[in-house]
Design a protein around this motif. Structure first.
Motif, PDB file in Angstrom:
ATOM      1  N   ALA A   1       0.821  -1.211   0.000  1.00 28.85           N
ATOM      2  CA  ALA A   1       0.000   0.000   0.000  1.00 28.85           C
ATOM      3  C   ALA A   1       0.852   1.257   0.000  1.00 28.85           C
ATOM      4  O   ALA A   1       0.479   2.278  -0.578  1.00 28.85           O
ATOM      5  N   ASN A   2       2.012   1.188   0.646  1.00 28.79           N
ATOM      6  CA  ASN A   2       2.872   2.359   0.787  1.00 28.79           C
ATOM      7  C   ASN A   2       3.669   2.585  -0.499  1.00 28.79           C
ATOM      8  O   ASN A   2       4.381   1.699  -0.963  1.00 28.79           O
ATOM      9  N   GLU A   3       3.554   3.784  -1.066  1.00 25.36           N
ATOM     10  CA  GLU A   3       4.207   4.060  -2.345  1.00 25.36           C
ATOM     11  C   GLU A   3       5.724   3.986  -2.248  1.00 25.36           C
ATOM     12  O   GLU A   3       6.400   3.547  -3.176  1.00 25.36           O
ATOM     13  N   GLN A   4       6.303   4.400  -1.125  1.00 28.18           N
ATOM     14  CA  GLN A   4       7.750   4.347  -0.966  1.00 28.18           C
ATOM     15  C   GLN A   4       8.233   2.893  -0.928  1.00 28.18           C
ATOM     16  O   GLN A   4       9.272   2.563  -1.494  1.00 28.18           O
ATOM     17  N   VAL A   5       7.464   2.027  -0.285  1.00 30.09           N
ATOM     18  CA  VAL A   5       7.809   0.609  -0.240  1.00 30.09           C
ATOM     19  C   VAL A   5       7.807   0.038  -1.653  1.00 30.09           C
ATOM     20  O   VAL A   5       8.704  -0.718  -2.033  1.00 30.09           O
ATOM     21  N   ARG A   6       6.802   0.406  -2.456  1.00 25.06           N
ATOM     22  CA  ARG A   6       6.729  -0.088  -3.841  1.00 25.06           C
ATOM     23  C   ARG A   6       7.859   0.469  -4.688  1.00 25.06           C
ATOM     24  O   ARG A   6       8.500  -0.265  -5.449  1.00 25.06           O
TER      25      ARG A   6
ATOM     26  N   LYS B   1       8.362  -0.825  -8.265  1.00 29.51           N
ATOM     27  CA  LYS B   1       6.947  -0.917  -8.615  1.00 29.51           C
ATOM     28  C   LYS B   1       6.391   0.498  -8.541  1.00 29.51           C
ATOM     29  O   LYS B   1       5.822   0.913  -7.536  1.00 29.51           O
ATOM     30  N   GLY B   2       6.542   1.253  -9.618  1.00 27.37           N
ATOM     31  CA  GLY B   2       6.355   2.692  -9.555  1.00 27.37           C
ATOM     32  C   GLY B   2       4.999   3.222  -9.943  1.00 27.37           C
ATOM     33  O   GLY B   2       4.918   4.345 -10.434  1.00 27.37           O
ATOM     34  N   PHE B   3       3.928   2.451  -9.800  1.00 28.75           N
ATOM     35  CA  PHE B   3       2.610   3.008 -10.110  1.00 28.75           C
ATOM     36  C   PHE B   3       1.985   3.617  -8.857  1.00 28.75           C
ATOM     37  O   PHE B   3       2.363   3.314  -7.733  1.00 28.75           O
ATOM     38  N   GLY B   4       1.010   4.490  -9.064  1.00 28.48           N
ATOM     39  CA  GLY B   4       0.419   5.225  -7.953  1.00 28.48           C
ATOM     40  C   GLY B   4      -0.774   4.524  -7.336  1.00 28.48           C
ATOM     41  O   GLY B   4      -1.353   3.595  -7.910  1.00 28.48           O
ATOM     42  N   GLN B   5      -1.159   5.019  -6.148  1.00 27.56           N
ATOM     43  CA  GLN B   5      -2.269   4.425  -5.403  1.00 27.56           C
ATOM     44  C   GLN B   5      -3.575   4.506  -6.180  1.00 27.56           C
ATOM     45  O   GLN B   5      -4.350   3.551  -6.214  1.00 27.56           O
ATOM     46  N   GLU B   6      -3.821   5.651  -6.804  1.00 25.29           N
ATOM     47  CA  GLU B   6      -5.056   5.822  -7.555  1.00 25.29           C
ATOM     48  C   GLU B   6      -5.130   4.847  -8.723  1.00 25.29           C
ATOM     49  O   GLU B   6      -6.223   4.388  -9.098  1.00 25.29           O
ATOM     50  N   ASP B   7      -3.965   4.523  -9.317  1.00 15.20           N
ATOM     51  CA  ASP B   7      -3.942   3.584 -10.440  1.00 15.20           C
ATOM     52  C   ASP B   7      -4.470   2.218 -10.019  1.00 15.20           C
ATOM     53  O   ASP B   7      -5.154   1.539 -10.789  1.00 15.20           O
ATOM     54  N   ILE B   8      -4.127   1.790  -8.806  1.00 15.99           N
ATOM     55  CA  ILE B   8      -4.575   0.485  -8.312  1.00 15.99           C
ATOM     56  C   ILE B   8      -6.095   0.433  -8.266  1.00 15.99           C
ATOM     57  O   ILE B   8      -6.722  -0.475  -8.823  1.00 15.99           O
ATOM     58  N   TYR B   9      -6.689   1.417  -7.612  1.00 16.49           N
ATOM     59  CA  TYR B   9      -8.139   1.413  -7.445  1.00 16.49           C
ATOM     60  C   TYR B   9      -8.854   1.561  -8.784  1.00 16.49           C
ATOM     61  O   TYR B   9      -9.858   0.873  -9.048  1.00 16.49           O
ATOM     62  N   ARG B  10      -8.338   2.428  -9.634  1.00 20.81           N
ATOM     63  CA  ARG B  10      -8.986   2.666 -10.927  1.00 20.81           C
ATOM     64  C   ARG B  10      -8.942   1.414 -11.814  1.00 20.81           C
ATOM     65  O   ARG B  10      -9.950   1.020 -12.409  1.00 20.81           O
ATOM     66  N   THR B  11      -7.772   0.779 -11.884  1.00 23.72           N
ATOM     67  CA  THR B  11      -7.624  -0.404 -12.739  1.00 23.72           C
ATOM     68  C   THR B  11      -8.468  -1.564 -12.239  1.00 23.72           C
ATOM     69  O   THR B  11      -9.188  -2.212 -13.008  1.00 23.72           O
ATOM     70  N   LEU B  12      -8.412  -1.827 -10.946  1.00 17.32           N
ATOM     71  CA  LEU B  12      -9.166  -2.957 -10.410  1.00 17.32           C
ATOM     72  C   LEU B  12     -10.676  -2.739 -10.546  1.00 17.32           C
ATOM     73  O   LEU B  12     -11.428  -3.682 -10.801  1.00 17.32           O
ATOM     74  N   GLU B  13     -11.114  -1.507 -10.395  1.00 17.11           N
ATOM     75  CA  GLU B  13     -12.535  -1.208 -10.564  1.00 17.11           C
ATOM     76  C   GLU B  13     -12.970  -1.494 -11.999  1.00 17.11           C
ATOM     77  O   GLU B  13     -14.043  -2.074 -12.238  1.00 17.11           O
ATOM     78  N   ALA B  14     -12.121  -1.123 -12.967  1.00 14.78           N
ATOM     79  CA  ALA B  14     -12.455  -1.353 -14.378  1.00 14.78           C
ATOM     80  C   ALA B  14     -12.476  -2.846 -14.698  1.00 14.78           C
ATOM     81  O   ALA B  14     -13.347  -3.329 -15.436  1.00 14.78           O
ATOM     82  N   VAL B  15     -11.519  -3.589 -14.144  1.00 17.98           N
ATOM     83  CA  VAL B  15     -11.443  -5.030 -14.393  1.00 17.98           C
ATOM     84  C   VAL B  15     -12.691  -5.722 -13.861  1.00 17.98           C
ATOM     85  O   VAL B  15     -13.321  -6.538 -14.546  1.00 17.98           O
ATOM     86  N   ARG B  16     -13.070  -5.391 -12.657  1.00 19.99           N
ATOM     87  CA  ARG B  16     -14.226  -6.048 -12.045  1.00 19.99           C
ATOM     88  C   ARG B  16     -15.529  -5.603 -12.710  1.00 19.99           C
ATOM     89  O   ARG B  16     -16.485  -6.387 -12.819  1.00 19.99           O
TER      90      ARG B  16
END
Length: 501
Positions: free
Chosen positions: A342-347, A352-367
């Protein structure tokens, strides 16, 4: 080219499931076709050599039974293949492969045994010194085996002419120039040798069939080889680096090879029409990457009208507009995403340089497209603390994906993380089995703030917290039915034996 009355090659997939997965291995884990062993078999077979493929994993054979069978066959060359079905899981199978080599040489000292695989390519000299094979492959394998078979036909084999080989010369370990990569995948190894495999033994992952727990028959194969990304925890590219060098690749560039969409469609057709396969895994490190390749494969599946249940890996930042509807129509019911943390610095620390909003947006579209999501999370990355790991678990609970995998960070040989661990003096597993995520002796990496034991305890508690969460069970029941929810409850009743030292 095969010698009259004499088998040229036996390729062995060693038995490791029970050691790697503990009680999960009996019913819950998948039993997957040995994809890389199969491709090597096809490559050599198409050159006219006689080959047997022994899937000791699927056949549930002991190392002793493997040795007895191979001794009866008495091949010119025996190859033990060390590859995992997760992208970075070769090392966890090394213990079983080593046992097979040891028993083989004890029972039939005259057999020529080659050890090959991702782990082996990462540590070729160490493998040759520590294990019992006669020879070790430092690359992906096909051309090394081809050269070796030709050399072994001579009265005095000259190993120095075999590309990609590590061997003993008295007390000295020597190695040859790297072997090239296989370039024409469609011609050289178009599909697995399904006729040589025990097709009735393979079964899909339990989650792959939620909603219809008919897990057999099952097939798995690659549509691409390699990955263009450079995640520090991944070692998938290791077997290809020597071959890349022979082709003039810059060291910082990863090769990425394709089977043609037509070849993939033909392989699917073979599985459907000859074995009744519906459940399929695309084993690529990253399938949803090249839009043209993905779209063409989907078009051919849709055109043929197959009713499939497919899963594949994707990245949050590779799912493009227009892909998802076509993937769903082709039968892609599951996509697995490496969300990691979840932590961007950890990624970012592990590229793993994508942003937090990208995760939610992509998964919402997939589902929204009707495709189920497997969220893959890694706990214990170098910058992780208890707070950041808790944030990852909180995000996983919030996303509430149809399934989730919680991994502990491992410094797999061949990964940049392994090199960092050696440089920093971080403790690593004493045995190769300790690199398994589910074994008794699992030893993940410590972080800059936590011990390995703290990471492992958190990982195991996170798994239980996720799958016993009432909101998750309610969603699973609503989507897949009560039988699926019952199966998930049964899954969480299996508690792994651990040494939280």
């Amino acid at each position: 080219m095969s010698r009259l009355g004499k088998l040229d090659l036996v390729v062995i997939n060693p038995p490791s499931r029970k050691q790697v997965y503990q009680s999960l291995g009996s019913e819950l884990s998948a039993i997957e076709p040995p994809v890389w062993a199969g491709l090597i078999t096809t490559f050599v077979r198409r050159r006219g050599f006689s080959v047997e493929l022994l899937d000791a994993e699927a056949e549930d054979l002991t190392p002793q039974q493997v040795a007895e069978h191979v001794t009866e066959l008495n091949p010119l060359l025996t190859v033990v293949v060390v590859y995992g079905h997760q992208p970075s899981a070769s090392t966890q199978n090394m213990s079983a492969a080593g046992q097979v080599c040891t028993v083989l040489k004890e029972k039939a000292p005259g057999l020529k045994v080659l050890l090959l695989g991702g782990h082996v390519a990462a540590l070729p000299e160490q493998t040759l010194r520590e294990e019992k094979p006669d020879l070790v492959c430092g690359g992906e394998g096909p051309f090394t085996i081809l050269d070796l078979l030709q050399a072994l036909r001579l009265a005095q084999p000259d190993y120095s002419k075999v590309r990609g080989l590590w061997y003993r010369d008295g007390e000295t370990v020597r190695h040859t120039v790297p072997a090239p990569l296989v370039k024409d995948l469609d011609q050289e190894m178009p599909q697995l040798p399904w006729d040589l495999l025990p097709m009735k033994k393979y079964r899909a992952h339990n989650w792959h069939c939620l909603g219809n727990l008919q897990r057999q028959p099952y097939g798995a194969f690659y549509t691409t080889l390699g990955c263009p990304y450079h995640c520090t925890f991944c070692c998938i590219q290791t077997p290809f680096k020597g071959g890349e060098k022979t082709l003039g690749y810059n060291e910082s560039v990863n090769s990425y090879r394709f089977w043609s969409p037509q070849s993939i469609a033909d392989q699917i057709g073979h599985l459907v029409e000859n074995y009744g396969v519906r459940n399929i895994k695309i084993a690529d490190e990253m399938f949803v990457l090249n839009p043209r390749h993905v779209s063409a494969i989907c078009d051919l599946i849709i055109e043929r009208g197959y009713d499939l249940n497919i899963w594949a890996y994707a990245r949050v930042d590779t799912v493009k507009d227009g892909m998802l509807e076509k993937l769903k129509r082709a039968g892609f019911n599951w996509l697995a995403f490496g969300i990691e943390a979840a932590n961007e610095q950890v990624r970012k620390d592990v590229q793993k340089g994508f942003g937090q909003e990208d995760i939610y947006r992509t998964l919402e579209a997939v589902r929204a497209a009707g495709i189920n999501v497997i969220g893959n999370y890694i706990l214990g990355l170098p910058e992780d603390s208890l707070q950041t790991m808790q944030a990852t678990l909180d995000m996983a609970m919030q996303l509430n994906c149809e399934f989730a995998n919680f991994y502990s960070a491992m410094a797999y040989p061949g990964s940049k993380l392994y090199d960092i661990a050696l440089q920093q003096g971080w403790p690593l597993p004493e045995k190769w089995s300790g690199y398994s995520q589910h074994s008794v002796d699992t030893l993940p990496l410590p972080t800059r703030y936590l011990s390995a034991a703290e990471v492992l305890r958190f990982r195991d508690s996170a798994f239980q917290a996720y799958f016993t969460n009432p909101e998750y069970l309610e969603a699973a029941t609503e989507k897949f039915g009560e039988e699926a929810a019952k199966h998930i409850r049964e899954m969480t009743s299996h508690r792994l034996v651990r040494h939280y030292a």
